[in-house]
Design an enzyme around this catalytic site. Structure first.
Site: not given
Ligand code: AMP
Length: 287
Positions: A27-28, A32-34, A183
């Site tokens: 979702m943008g 660092e996780g992304h 995010s």
């Molecule tokens: P989101 O943009 O929050 O929908 O997340 C997109 C992808 O990034 C999803 O697969 C999440 O599980 C992953 N994600 C979000 N936060 C983290 C994090 N802290 N560590 C690893 N992956 C993450």
């Protein structure tokens, strides 16, 4: 890096792509996780596509769709630096048109854990990921373990709806003090952020208890509750010890359990979890 805004641009890009394709749905507002998901995708495939779409149908009517953080220019630079080949940034209109009647949902597991308070959330997630799979035909897709219920449901979707996609699950990336990157952390004040750490403190206590030999869910949850109570600004929505197969509560943890926590600090909702892995007698912990 190509920036694709329409379904026809994406389809044309996909037709021209050669070799193994990896998709990273997001979702943008990258952190660092992304970026870790993108680097994993980079290693797993020849071509990497990232989607960035704040998916309206996974937000409830009173949720934070309008204030969800967004910054396309920054995301574009970060994705490009991570070696991404194309960024798909559709509008809601492009994805759903004026009306939409076809959904993917999990009538049982989608209503547990987060589904109890977010009734249509996973239906929105399943539907958008199924659409992205049908648009991008990826060989591989990477998801974070941080959103544990989400990735477990998507693995089931792939299995049960016969998507020819390999799901790669990436570990949770954390701040040095343990807070899981999200995010939504951008919405926390400095004081909120300290309260938010209570979730990690609870999970860390669970880890210590399990490594000390504790297997009883009630005892583990008790330890966690004591730690989380030290953060009075943290409203715990749930703290459950479940099976990763069924998402149902278990009395005794084994090597396929998840301890999942959701909490609110102010109006910001945060998630985190711990997975048990390994063989029965020798439980390993992924936090
Ligand atoms: P989101 O943009 O929050 O929908 O997340 C997109 C992808 O990034 C999803 O697969 C999440 O599980 C992953 N994600 C979000 N936060 C983290 C994090 N802290 N560590 C690893 N992956 C993450």
């Amino acid at each position: 890096m190509d920036v694709l805004r329409t379904i026809s641009e994406l389809r044309a890009w996909r037709r021209a792509a050669r070799g193994k394709v990896a998709l990273v749905p997001t979702m943008g507002y990258f952190h660092e996780g992304h970026l870790c998901l993108m680097r994993t995708a980079r290693r797993a495939a020849d071509v990497v596509l990232v989607s960035s779409f704040v998916n309206p149908i996974q937000f409830g009517p009173t949720e934070d769709l309008a204030r969800y953080p967004r910054d396309l220019e920054r995301d574009r630079a970060l994705a490009s630096d991570a070696g991404v080949d194309a960024l798909f940034v559709p509008s809601a209109e492009e994805m759903y048109g004026q009306s939409h009647e076809t959904f993917v949902y999990w009538p049982t597991m989608g209503n547990l854990l987060c589904g109890r308070t977010r009734p249509d959330h996973f239906r929105g997630v399943g539907t958008v990921v199924a659409k992205l799979f049908n648009l991008a035909f990826p060989h591989v897709a990477t998801f974070g373990r941080k959103d544990g219920q989400q990735v477990l449901l998507l693995e089931r979707m792939v299995r049960e709806l016969n998507f020819d996609v390999e799901i790669v699950v990436c570990p949770t990336v954390r701040e040095p003090d343990g807070l899981a990157l999200s995010s939504r952390n951008a919405l926390l004040s400095a004081a909120d952020r300290i309260q938010a750490l209570g979730i990690y403190a609870g999970l860390d206590a669970a880890r210590a208890a399990i490594l000390g030999g504790e297997r009883r869910s009630a005892a583990i949850r008790n330890e966690m509750a004591q730690l989380m109570a030290k953060s009075p600004g943290l409203g715990v929505e749930y703290c459950e010890v479940v099976s990763r197969e069924s998402l149902r509560a278990v009395d005794i943890i084994d090597h396929c359990s998840m301890i999942a926590v959701a909490g609110r600090v102010g109006t910001t909702r945060l998630l985190d979890n711990l997975w048990t892995m390994g063989a029965d007698g020798d439980i390993r912990i992924e936090l």
